[in-house]
Structures are given as C-alpha cells and as structure tokens.
Design a protein around this motif. Sequence first.
Motif, short mmCIF file in Angstrom:
data_model
loop_
_atom_site.label_atom_id
_atom_site.label_comp_id
_atom_site.label_asym_id
_atom_site.label_seq_id
_atom_site.Cartn_x
_atom_site.Cartn_y
_atom_site.Cartn_z
N VAL A 195 45.74 41.80 30.76
CA VAL A 195 46.08 40.38 30.66
C VAL A 195 47.10 40.10 29.57
O VAL A 195 47.96 39.22 29.72
CB VAL A 195 44.81 39.53 30.45
N PRO B 160 49.34 34.33 32.84
CA PRO B 160 47.98 33.78 32.88
C PRO B 160 47.60 32.99 31.63
O PRO B 160 46.55 32.34 31.62
CB PRO B 160 47.11 35.04 33.00
N ASN C 100 39.49 34.93 32.92
CA ASN C 100 40.26 36.08 33.37
C ASN C 100 39.38 37.21 33.90
O ASN C 100 39.72 37.89 34.87
CB ASN C 100 41.16 36.58 32.24
N SER D 239 38.23 36.35 37.28
CA SER D 239 39.35 36.42 38.21
C SER D 239 39.57 37.83 38.73
O SER D 239 39.70 38.05 39.93
CB SER D 239 40.62 35.91 37.52
N PRO E 299 42.42 30.40 37.27
CA PRO E 299 43.30 30.62 36.11
C PRO E 299 44.67 29.98 36.33
O PRO E 299 45.02 29.64 37.47
CB PRO E 299 43.42 32.15 36.05
N ALA F 38 46.87 33.90 38.56
CA ALA F 38 45.99 35.04 38.85
C ALA F 38 46.81 36.33 38.88
O ALA F 38 48.01 36.32 39.11
CB ALA F 38 45.29 34.83 40.19
#
Length: 314
Positions: free
Chosen positions: A70, A85, A131, A134, A146, A149
């Motif tokens: 992420v 994100p 997250n 997700s 989010p 994604a």
Amino acid sequence: MARQLDQWNWQWLWLYLPFALAMGNSVVVLLFSTHDLMHSSAIRHPLIKRPLFLAGLTLLWMPPTMWKAVHNREHHRKTNSLQDPDRNYLHSQPFSWGKWIQNLFVPSSDVNPVFLTIGMTQAWGIHAFRNLSSVLLFVDGSAQHPPAAFKVSPKERRNITYELLAIAALHFSIIAYIGFNPIGLILGYLLPIWIGYAGVMFYIYTNHMISSLTPVNDPLANSLSLRVPAFIDKLHFNFSYHTEHHVFPGINSDYYPMVQQLLQELYPDRYNLIDASEAWRTMLQTPRHYLSETVFTDWKGEKIVDCPLPRPMG
C-alpha cells in the motif's frame, strides 16, 4: 507499571500520563523508523528483515507485506493520483462506509471538533482496516470503500494473513500481561496507542491532503514539507521533510535538509514548505473531497474551494 495501576489511588493516576505520552511517541518512532528501513537497502537478509519489520509495525496493526504494497508500491508510485489509496475521496465516488468515516473524522472546514478529536486517535486503525479488508476480501481489486482499490498477489495475501495473525497474538499477549483491568488497559495500552496514532495522523493528513491531484507523479506538486521544531525532527527522523522523501525515498533521512536546500534553490516557485500550524489551519479551513484536480468541495457538493497548493507542473 501498567499492571499495578489498579492499585493506585485514583487521585495519583495523572502521574502516569507522562509515561503514556512517551510510549505514544514511541509508537510514532516505531512507524517512522520502520518506514525508513523498508524504503532503504540497509538491511538485506530476510531472516533479519521480516521479524524486525513485523516488530516495528505490530503496534500499528500493519503487516509488513501490506505496508510494502500500500505504501511503497501504490502510494509512492501513484502519489495523489486517482490510483493512490491514500488520497482524499472524490466527490463523484459512490457512497461507502470508508468515504463516510473519512468525511466524519478528517480535518476539514465541516468537521465536528468532537469527531475530529476521536478521529485523530482512530483514523490510523480505520486506514489499516480499510486497506486490509480491501485486499483480503476483494481479491480482484473491486472494493468500493477505499479511495482507490488495488490488488496483491496470492503469495502477498498469504503473507499478509500470517503476519496479521502474528500481530494479533502479540497484542493479545500485551493485554494478557497487563491484565484485564480497565485502568491498566486504558492508561497502559489504549492511551499510548491512541496518542501514537494521533501523532502519525497529523503528519499523514498534512503530507498530501491539501495538495492537488496530479496525473503525473510530481512530488513538488503533490507533496508538502512542514516546518517543525528541531527537536521534533530529531525525534521523528525528519519525517516533516516529506517532499524530500518522495524525491529520494531510499536515502538516509539525515540528508533531507540538504535535499531541501537544493529544492529551494532550484524550484523556489514550486517547492511547498509551510509551518505545521499553518498546514493544520489550512486543513480546517477547506473541505476534503476532490471536485476536480485542483478544486475541493464538501460532502454535499455545495462548498467550492480551490486547493491551497495547486501549483501547476512545468
């Protein structure tokens, strides 16, 4: 000390607050130091990296494999773009629980002070849950909650699951060690974590969220550096030098002041450096949803405000 708090006279419990503050700052330090190590190549051996990174991110409920996906991969490569994100939600995005919670908690011209205070202590946990849910529950990247994604590989998903189980076990071990008494858990476990999360979120909110959306990843246009007292920079590994970090994410943070000096010399009309108090004040004076790349609006789309830092590229 936390194990003994239930034996203290309630009139003296305030003496524990400085220790909670120090532990809270340690949560910030754990994230920022681990963040820097995971960007660099200083540690290469996997038998050292994996347990070290897990220990550094455990209090943040953030599996290292998830953080690499992420933050290192998605956020840094797509900073403040439609695919990031970590960006603000678009006004045009459909309603979701993620969008509703961010609107409720994030500093803006419309936020309720009570919800803002609660949100400072809870927003990191919401970010992690948003997250994690997700990528673990929507394997095709189709999650709507989010801001943007993304997908992880099956191997990454397995590692994230195992790391999350290890993190949960460590947290439950801490709770069991303190004991299941409310005073010890609140002052010795929850309060330090909440203080740490609030410190982390102050930086995260101001890093990019008053900047424009940028279709091309230009740190001078989509990132912001803060002026903070020198001792804060010492405590937090120069994390206030955030534009510098996005220009050279892998270098030792001790060199960020040198990078800042060069950016000020080479791009004086584009480099964004403001006082931390001004950045926070600006967040509280502007809405938090993108109407367009350079325009903010509120939840209902009634308030229209230009982004405070919409400096064009080029």
